[in-house]
Design a protein around this motif. Structure first.
Motif, short mmCIF file in Angstrom:
data_model
loop_
_atom_site.label_atom_id
_atom_site.label_comp_id
_atom_site.label_asym_id
_atom_site.label_seq_id
_atom_site.Cartn_x
_atom_site.Cartn_y
_atom_site.Cartn_z
N ARG A 167 -4.61 13.02 -8.37
CA ARG A 167 -3.86 13.78 -9.38
C ARG A 167 -4.54 15.14 -9.51
NH1 ARG A 167 -1.88 11.43 -14.89
NH2 ARG A 167 -0.57 13.27 -14.59
N TYR A 207 -4.83 18.93 -11.72
CA TYR A 207 -4.70 19.54 -13.05
C TYR A 207 -5.08 21.02 -12.95
CZ TYR A 207 -5.50 14.59 -14.20
OH TYR A 207 -5.47 13.22 -14.23
N LEU A 264 -6.78 23.56 -15.40
CA LEU A 264 -7.53 23.60 -16.65
C LEU A 264 -7.92 25.03 -16.96
CD1 LEU A 264 -9.22 22.14 -18.91
CD2 LEU A 264 -11.11 22.06 -17.25
N PRO A 284 -3.81 14.71 -19.08
CA PRO A 284 -4.28 16.10 -19.23
C PRO A 284 -5.03 16.34 -20.54
CG PRO A 284 -2.06 16.07 -18.35
CD PRO A 284 -2.37 14.66 -18.73
N ARG A 304 -8.86 17.73 -20.93
CA ARG A 304 -9.12 18.96 -21.69
C ARG A 304 -10.16 18.72 -22.78
NH1 ARG A 304 -4.48 19.59 -25.07
NH2 ARG A 304 -5.72 18.17 -26.36
N CYS A 327 -4.65 22.22 -20.46
CA CYS A 327 -4.75 21.45 -19.24
C CYS A 327 -3.38 20.88 -18.92
CB CYS A 327 -5.77 20.32 -19.39
SG CYS A 327 -6.03 19.38 -17.86
N ASP A 328 -2.87 21.20 -17.72
CA ASP A 328 -1.56 20.73 -17.28
C ASP A 328 -1.71 20.01 -15.95
OD1 ASP A 328 0.09 21.99 -19.37
OD2 ASP A 328 -0.60 23.85 -18.46
N ALA A 329 -1.07 18.86 -15.83
CA ALA A 329 -1.04 18.16 -14.55
C ALA A 329 0.06 18.76 -13.68
CB ALA A 329 -0.77 16.67 -14.78
#
Length: 358
Positions: free
Chosen positions: A70, A72, A74, A181, A185, A211-213
């Protein structure tokens, strides 16, 4: 024969340093690129640097079994050191009334990040935070890996308008232990460090963090483009180049420079005598961009082991192949080509001694 040799050397230097505005001649007579990362000083070398790192960023997203991980994006920021003007960016963004009592428009872009009250602004705290930001990231990296052992990262440090660093990092974690996420974070935000220069001073991130995936087969290319754009920005001069900038902008930069000049960069530093470049970079000692390294127990960020050292070697091999093709089988062997990494090794010595260019 000697003239021919000198002409060949000049020709080889021109090939290696093509586009470089200030090629360097080392003490051994080898010509190398200047290696500048600032566009205004050498656009060719800065663009080469950006493209190298963009390729490394892509390698850690697209060149491996991406379905097993996965990803992310950040973003971590610095804390507040005082109130600054809130100015919207182009595109119709609205930020509301500024603390100065005025609702700014995009035409006031020069004031973005400038303190409202320079006398009350913590310039000393800001440059000290820039100085210790690398230590804080190291503690953050450790905190995250304590929880997710498979974590690897690619990080770009970008200057905010107020003259303080913030961090964009692509994080990769194996799916079997991947967090949400929000959890990632919060783990990053919980990291702190104690300054190694100012005893007892706690260094921590600001409250603003995100923070986004994202999916490698979805927004992967878009995320790499975003980081490449951020890297393109930090390769510019930190100082404002516009002659139309408001006087408050220049006052802000002068105050930052003065605070960095007075700041200690190490425990035994005597600022008035210290020549460390930290004093000229608003306190920053961190590299603009870096990635986790391959070790005996870790893959590192790049699935294929791509690094700037590897890229320099590949360019050198390409140069050698091209020279052999142009020279032909009957031509005398050419001397070894200039190595790009010699510039990095000898730059400090050359700066002190001065250099010449063809």
């Amino acid at each position: 024969m000697r003239a021919t040799t000198e002409e060949d050397a000049t020709a080889r230097a021109a090939v290696v340093a093509r586009g470089c505005s200030s090629p360097i001649r080392t003490a051994t007579g080898v010509w190398v690129r200047c290696g500048s990362r600032i566009k205004s000083k050498c656009e060719s070398c800065a663009e080469l640097y950006r493209n190298d790192w963009a390729a490394i960023a892509r390698s850690g997203v697209f060149d491996g079994p991406v379905t097993e991980f996965r990803f992310y994006l950040l973003t971590l920021t610095a804390p507040s050191f005082g109130r600054v003007h809130r100015v919207p960016r182009d595109g119709g963004q609205r930020v509301g009334a500024c603390s100065c009592g005025v609702e700014h428009s995009a035409t006031d872009a020069g004031l973005r990040g400038v303190p409202i009250d320079g006398d009350m602004y913590d310039y000393a705290g800001q440059v000290a935070w820039n100085r210790d930001a690398g230590l804080l990231w190291d503690r953050t990296r450790r905190r995250m890996r304590d929880r997710w052992d498979s974590l690897e990262y690619f990080i770009v440090r970008e200057w905010q308008d107020r003259g303080v660093l913030h961090v964009h990092a692509i994080i990769r974690v194996a799916r079997f232990e991947a967090p949400t996420p929000g959890v990632l974070r919060d783990a990053a935000l919980s990291a702190t460090a104690v300054s190694q220069v100012d005893a007892g001073v706690l260094v921590e991130w600001g409250e603003q963090a995100r923070c986004d995936a994202f999916r490698a087969d979805g927004d992967g290319a878009k995320t790499i483009w975003y980081l490449s754009k951020a890297l393109n920005y930090v390769l510019k001069d930190v100082a404002t180049a516009s002659v139309d900038a408001p006087i408050d902008v220049w006052r802000h930069q002068v105050a930052l420079g003065d605070a960095a000049r007075r700041m200690r960069c190490a425990r035994d530093c005597q600022p008035q005598d210290c020549m460390n470049l930290v004093h000229k970079r608003y306190g920053s000692r961190s590299q603009v961009v870096s990635a986790s390294r391959r070790t005996r127990n870790r893959t590192g960020w790049s699935f294929t082991g791509l690094t700037r050292t590897v890229q320099r070697r590949l360019r050198r091999e390409w140069w050698e192949s091209r020279m052999r093709d142009e020279a032909g089988d009957d031509a005398p062997a050419l001397s070894p080509p200039p190595l790009e990494d010699l510039a990095a090794r000898s730059r400090r010595e050359l700066i002190a001694r001065g250099w010449s260019a063809p």
